[in-house]
Design an enzyme around this catalytic site. Structure first.
Site, PDB file in Angstrom:
ATOM      1  N   GLN A   1       0.831  -1.201   0.000  1.00 39.41           N
ATOM      2  CA  GLN A   1       0.000   0.000   0.000  1.00 39.41           C
ATOM      3  C   GLN A   1       0.868   1.255   0.000  1.00 39.41           C
ATOM      4  O   GLN A   1       1.816   1.358   0.792  1.00 39.41           O
ATOM      5  CB  GLN A   1      -0.927   0.047   1.210  1.00 39.41           C
ATOM      6  CG  GLN A   1      -1.939   1.191   1.109  1.00 39.41           C
ATOM      7  CD  GLN A   1      -2.776   1.377   2.348  1.00 39.41           C
ATOM      8  OE1 GLN A   1      -2.301   1.887   3.346  1.00 39.41           O
ATOM      9  NE2 GLN A   1      -4.032   0.963   2.277  1.00 39.41           N
TER      10      GLN A   1
ATOM     11  N   CYS B   1      -6.297   6.882   5.325  1.00 38.04           N
ATOM     12  CA  CYS B   1      -5.641   7.146   6.606  1.00 38.04           C
ATOM     13  C   CYS B   1      -6.053   8.523   7.131  1.00 38.04           C
ATOM     14  O   CYS B   1      -5.904   9.532   6.434  1.00 38.04           O
ATOM     15  CB  CYS B   1      -4.132   7.065   6.468  1.00 38.04           C
ATOM     16  SG  CYS B   1      -3.282   7.331   8.045  1.00 38.04           S
TER      17      CYS B   1
ATOM     18  N   ASN C   1     -14.414  -3.149   6.262  1.00 38.41           N
ATOM     19  CA  ASN C   1     -13.393  -2.907   7.281  1.00 38.41           C
ATOM     20  C   ASN C   1     -13.972  -2.015   8.386  1.00 38.41           C
ATOM     21  O   ASN C   1     -14.726  -1.099   8.100  1.00 38.41           O
ATOM     22  CB  ASN C   1     -12.182  -2.236   6.620  1.00 38.41           C
ATOM     23  CG  ASN C   1     -11.078  -1.869   7.594  1.00 38.41           C
ATOM     24  OD1 ASN C   1     -10.557  -0.753   7.545  1.00 38.41           O
ATOM     25  ND2 ASN C   1     -10.704  -2.755   8.480  1.00 38.41           N
TER      26      ASN C   1
END
Length: 354
Positions: free
Chosen positions: A70, A100, A200
């Site tokens: 990633q 993020c 997720n």
């Protein structure tokens, strides 16, 4: 779930986590059943400048496959250059970090910050897809904040850019890691998706993973913080999905054994000094809830010789054997879900395909 040549039914995936998903932890999670593992997220700027610490994050062993690398960055140019470099390390696919929320990443216009600039996000994705031969995927959140949830627009743009799968965390950037992940938005995205969608957020047990499959219809489930100190969550989830029967919670023997294996792998890959020091952050989670754990943990974080650390853990295992004979160790509630019995019974009684 298909990504390039990969075709895995209901994969259970280790999420990318800074300072967590290094080679040692990835290999431990593979031993315990993770279907796909991700590297720590890699800075495009640092990678294009050849920073050794960053380049080291790309190194992996065959036992870790399937493996995704990633990368994160804020410009098309840096991301394309980083993607080409990362491709040389031959991962199974590349993943772009659009999710993020930290200041270190989002504060510099990368990661979740790009949710505020969906056109730029799509431009980065399209450029990376065109620059490499590997499949390219992405990971993101449902929006910047609750007043600007734009995941359906983002999903369409990324699909058009050539992204082959999307991992979706059910929080906004403003949520950080507070509150509960909104699985409803993951389910809504799945209903609109033309590519595989990986769910997720807030998977802390095999029962949570099963519920996530059932409630979202996702093609795969990605586990992040719930795997720290608990790599057994992968094998437990696969056991539950296959048999419909909840796995027993990991006992102290298994948890201490895993901590020792993790330590040994850390020393192997990082050397005796750093491998020992960097393991200190993990002991609290491996030993959580065990008797007199604070005393043992204090010993572990002061010791600099990995062999002495291993001896402390082995001695503590013997102590725990005594506590178990005295009935002072019970199954630990943090590995179980309050509603697991009802959930599993409904799963076993249904013909639901997940």
């Amino acid at each position: 779930m298909k990504i390039g040549k990969l075709d895995i039914d209901r994969p259970v995936i280790l999420a990318p986590m800074e300072d967590v998903t290094d080679r040692a932890f990835r290999q431990l999670c593979k031993r315990h059943g993770a279907d796909i593992v991700y590297t720590e997220f890699v800075s495009a700027e640092a990678l294009r400048r050849g920073i050794e610490k960053t380049v080291r994050k790309l190194k992996a062993d065959p036992v870790e496959r399937p493996l995704a690398v990633q990368i994160f960055g804020s410009t098309v140019e840096s991301m394309v250059e980083a993607a080409v470099i990362a491709e040389e390390f031959q991962p199974d696919y590349l993943d772009i970090n659009f999710g993020c929320p930290t200041k270190k990443v989002a504060g510099k216009g990368a990661g979740a910050a790009l949710l505020k600039e969906p056109e730029k996000m799509a431009a980065i994705a399209e450029a990376v897809v065109k620059a490499v031969r590997l499949p390219v995927t992405a990971k993101t959140r449902i929006g910047w904040d609750h007043e600007s949830i734009n995941i359906l627009d983002v999903l369409r743009r990324l699909e058009d850019a050539g992204i082959q799968a999307l991992a979706l965390h059910g929080r906004t950037r403003s949520d950080m890691y507070k509150g509960k992940a909104d699985w409803g938005w993951i389910a809504e995205a799945k209903r609109h998706a033309r590519i595989p969608l990986i769910a997720n957020g807030d998977v802390w047990s095999p029962e949570d993973a099963l519920r996530m499959f059932l409630e979202t219809g996702a093609d795969g489930v990605m586990i992040g913080r719930g795997s720290i100190g608990n790599p057994f969550i992968f094998s437990g989830t696969k056991h539950l999905l296959k048999t419909g029967t909840p796995p027993p919670p990991p006992d102290f023997r298994l948890r201490i054994k895993a901590a020792i294996e993790h330590l040994q792998l850390s020393v192997e890959f990082k050397g005796e000094k750093y491998g020992t020091l960097e393991m200190r952050r993990h002991y609290a989670t491996y030993l959580k809830g065990l008797p007199k754990v604070s005393v043992v943990r204090n010993k572990l974080v002061r010791e600099e010789d990995w062999r002495a650390v291993e001896s402390i853990l082995l001695e503590y295992r013997e102590e725990c054997e005594g506590y178990a004979r005295e009935g002072r160790i019970r199954e630990h509630a943090e590995y179980l879900n309050d509603h697991s019995d009802k959930l599993v019974l409904n799963y076993k009684a249904s013909n639901t395909t997940i």
